[in-house]
Enzyme design. Structure first.
Site, PDB file in Angstrom:
ATOM      1  N   LYS A   1       0.863  -1.186   0.000  1.00 39.59           N
ATOM      2  CA  LYS A   1       0.000   0.000   0.000  1.00 39.59           C
ATOM      3  C   LYS A   1       0.899   1.236   0.000  1.00 39.59           C
ATOM      4  O   LYS A   1       1.556   1.522   0.993  1.00 39.59           O
ATOM      5  CB  LYS A   1      -0.897  -0.031   1.250  1.00 39.59           C
ATOM      6  CG  LYS A   1      -1.750   1.186   1.464  1.00 39.59           C
ATOM      7  CD  LYS A   1      -2.793   0.987   2.558  1.00 39.59           C
ATOM      8  CE  LYS A   1      -2.255   0.919   3.940  1.00 39.59           C
ATOM      9  NZ  LYS A   1      -3.342   1.035   4.976  1.00 39.59           N
TER      10      LYS A   1
ATOM     11  N   LYS B   1      -6.935  -5.972  -3.195  1.00 38.82           N
ATOM     12  CA  LYS B   1      -7.620  -5.034  -2.291  1.00 38.82           C
ATOM     13  C   LYS B   1      -8.264  -3.956  -3.164  1.00 38.82           C
ATOM     14  O   LYS B   1      -7.618  -3.033  -3.646  1.00 38.82           O
ATOM     15  CB  LYS B   1      -6.572  -4.423  -1.369  1.00 38.82           C
ATOM     16  CG  LYS B   1      -6.789  -4.283   0.128  1.00 38.82           C
ATOM     17  CD  LYS B   1      -7.758  -5.104   0.809  1.00 38.82           C
ATOM     18  CE  LYS B   1      -7.602  -5.207   2.303  1.00 38.82           C
ATOM     19  NZ  LYS B   1      -7.227  -4.018   3.018  1.00 38.82           N
TER      20      LYS B   1
ATOM     21  N   GLU C   1     -15.455  -8.726   4.338  1.00 36.53           N
ATOM     22  CA  GLU C   1     -15.002  -7.832   5.407  1.00 36.53           C
ATOM     23  C   GLU C   1     -16.166  -7.142   6.106  1.00 36.53           C
ATOM     24  O   GLU C   1     -17.047  -6.590   5.449  1.00 36.53           O
ATOM     25  CB  GLU C   1     -14.073  -6.786   4.803  1.00 36.53           C
ATOM     26  CG  GLU C   1     -13.535  -5.755   5.774  1.00 36.53           C
ATOM     27  CD  GLU C   1     -12.678  -4.731   5.064  1.00 36.53           C
ATOM     28  OE1 GLU C   1     -11.575  -5.100   4.619  1.00 36.53           O
ATOM     29  OE2 GLU C   1     -13.116  -3.580   4.929  1.00 36.53           O
TER      30      GLU C   1
ATOM     31  N   GLU D   1      -7.994  -7.030  10.530  1.00 39.45           N
ATOM     32  CA  GLU D   1      -7.341  -6.097   9.588  1.00 39.45           C
ATOM     33  C   GLU D   1      -7.222  -4.698  10.187  1.00 39.45           C
ATOM     34  O   GLU D   1      -8.141  -4.246  10.869  1.00 39.45           O
ATOM     35  CB  GLU D   1      -8.203  -5.948   8.318  1.00 39.45           C
ATOM     36  CG  GLU D   1      -8.555  -7.208   7.586  1.00 39.45           C
ATOM     37  CD  GLU D   1      -9.636  -6.928   6.536  1.00 39.45           C
ATOM     38  OE1 GLU D   1      -9.392  -6.100   5.632  1.00 39.45           O
ATOM     39  OE2 GLU D   1     -10.725  -7.501   6.652  1.00 39.45           O
ATOM     40  N   SER D   2      -6.124  -4.033   9.938  1.00 43.35           N
ATOM     41  CA  SER D   2      -5.912  -2.612  10.256  1.00 43.35           C
ATOM     42  C   SER D   2      -5.477  -2.363  11.701  1.00 43.35           C
ATOM     43  O   SER D   2      -6.006  -2.977  12.634  1.00 43.35           O
ATOM     44  CB  SER D   2      -7.182  -1.767   9.998  1.00 43.35           C
ATOM     45  OG  SER D   2      -7.538  -1.797   8.645  1.00 43.35           O
TER      46      SER D   2
HETATM   47  O1  LIG Z   1      -6.107   2.715   5.131  1.00 43.71           O
HETATM   48  C1  LIG Z   1      -6.969   3.619   5.010  1.00 43.71           C
HETATM   49  O2  LIG Z   1      -6.785   4.807   5.310  1.00 43.71           O
HETATM   50  C2  LIG Z   1      -8.332   3.272   4.478  1.00 43.71           C
HETATM   51  C3  LIG Z   1      -9.301   4.252   4.396  1.00 43.71           C
HETATM   52  C4  LIG Z   1     -10.560   3.923   3.887  1.00 43.71           C
HETATM   53  C5  LIG Z   1     -10.836   2.632   3.454  1.00 43.71           C
HETATM   54  C6  LIG Z   1      -9.869   1.634   3.539  1.00 43.71           C
HETATM   55  C7  LIG Z   1      -8.617   1.952   4.041  1.00 43.71           C
HETATM   56  N1  LIG Z   1      -7.609   1.017   4.122  1.00 43.71           N
HETATM   57  C8  LIG Z   1      -7.758  -0.305   3.593  1.00 43.71           C
HETATM   58  C9  LIG Z   1      -7.477  -1.226   4.692  1.00 43.71           C
HETATM   59  O3  LIG Z   1      -8.361  -1.831   5.169  1.00 43.71           O
HETATM   60  C10 LIG Z   1      -6.064  -1.272   5.184  1.00 43.71           C
HETATM   61  O4  LIG Z   1      -5.203  -0.934   4.125  1.00 43.71           O
HETATM   62  C11 LIG Z   1      -5.639  -2.640   5.709  1.00 43.71           C
HETATM   63  O5  LIG Z   1      -6.598  -3.157   6.592  1.00 43.71           O
HETATM   64  C12 LIG Z   1      -4.292  -2.505   6.437  1.00 43.71           C
HETATM   65  O6  LIG Z   1      -4.451  -1.577   7.503  1.00 43.71           O
HETATM   66  P1  LIG Z   1      -3.123  -0.938   8.192  1.00 43.71           P
HETATM   67  O7  LIG Z   1      -2.270  -2.099   8.667  1.00 43.71           O
HETATM   68  O8  LIG Z   1      -3.653  -0.097   9.336  1.00 43.71           O
HETATM   69  O9  LIG Z   1      -2.446  -0.143   7.128  1.00 43.71           O
END
Ligand SMILES: O=C(O)c1ccccc1NCC(=O)[C@H](O)[C@H](O)COP(=O)(O)O
Length: 254
Positions: free
Chosen positions: A40, A100, A149, A205-206
């Site tokens: 990303k 993605k 998701e 995730e995230s």
């Molecule tokens: O990452 C963002 O800001 C975002 C905003 C709006 C919709 C989706 C978004 N991200 C996609 C994802 O879900 C993340 O890239 C993925 O889960 C990884 O999360 P991270 O480890 O916090 O980068």
């Protein structure tokens, strides 16, 4: 006679195109926590994440670090991703690739097949229950796995009684970008109350930043975690993976 023969040939070619591909589910079935490592470049919440973005180098570090699957952002406008990155990296790894993308139409599922993805992302927040059912069916027909998701209870309501097998719990609110990894615990508790937790392979995730986060999520019994920013921001993503997953098999450099 020729037409009969050509139909047989075409069916053989089609079966090759839609045969089962590299499987994320196979990784999630294992007892060890699965890592989906994300490529990303930028995001709506953080802007530019990786200044010296080199997808092939990132992929190599993830593979050598022991990632079990790769997630690739193909949205251009908000993530500086591209379908070209997926096409380019397809031939460089034997790991399963998750596309993605914000899928809202069947065309995008067919497109994912031709780009070389193994798994598609179906975001419950932007789909109706009927679309989820239909897109899961199309994905299955094409030999693609689907990561469905959810973020909250409303999303969860949509996926119950569907053929969802891989359930992503996004700790990020995709509307206001707030992130809270305890959201995974909240959703798992709801699944357990409904007595359906064991129907799914669960991927958190995230917002996963360090080993404490990984240990916490592992203690909840998730089957996998998807990590983007923490790996994209690291100067040594292979070492970062080793820090987060000391038990994984790490290929030494060189
Ligand atoms: O990452 C963002 O800001 C975002 C905003 C709006 C919709 C989706 C978004 N991200 C996609 C994802 O879900 C993340 O890239 C993925 O889960 C990884 O999360 P991270 O480890 O916090 O980068």
């Amino acid at each position: 006679m020729f037409l009969q023969e050509i139909i047989k040939t075409k069916n053989e070619e089609l079966s090759k195109l839609t045969q089962k591909k590299r499987s994320l589910k196979s990784a999630l079935k294992k007892s060890e926590l699965t890592l989906i490592a994300e490529i990303k470049k930028a995001s709506p919440s953080k802007g530019l994440i990786s200044k010296n973005f080199d997808p092939e180098k990132q992929l190599q570090a993830y593979s050598q670090g022991g990632a079990d699957a790769i997630s690739i952002l193909t949205d251009e406008k908000y993530f500086n991703g591209s379908t070209e990155i997926l096409r380019q990296l397809r031939g460089k790894t034997s790991l399963p690739i998750l596309r993605k993308e914000f899928i809202i139409h069947p065309l995008q599922i067919y497109e994912s097949l031709f780009l070389g993805a193994d798994i598609v992302l179906l975001i419950a927040a932007i789909l109706t229950k009927q679309q989820i059912i239909s897109f899961l069916d199309i994905s299955n027909q094409l030999g693609l796995e689907a990561l469905v998701e959810v973020h909250d209870h409303d999303d969860l309501e949509k996926i119950i009684d569907t053929k969802t097998e891989i359930l992503g719990i996004n700790n990020r609110n995709l509307d206001n970008f707030t992130v809270d990894i305890t959201n995974t615990e909240k959703i798992i508790n709801e699944l357990e109350k409904m007595n359906i937790r064991n129907n799914f392979y669960i991927v958190s995730e995230s917002g996963v930043k360090d080993k404490n986060d990984v240990d916490y999520l592992e203690s909840l019994g998730v089957n996998g975690v998807l990590i983007g920013e923490a790996l994209m921001k690291s100067n040594k993503p292979q070492e970062k993976i080793k820090e987060l997953f000391p038990k994984k098999e790490h290929v030494r450099n060189g």
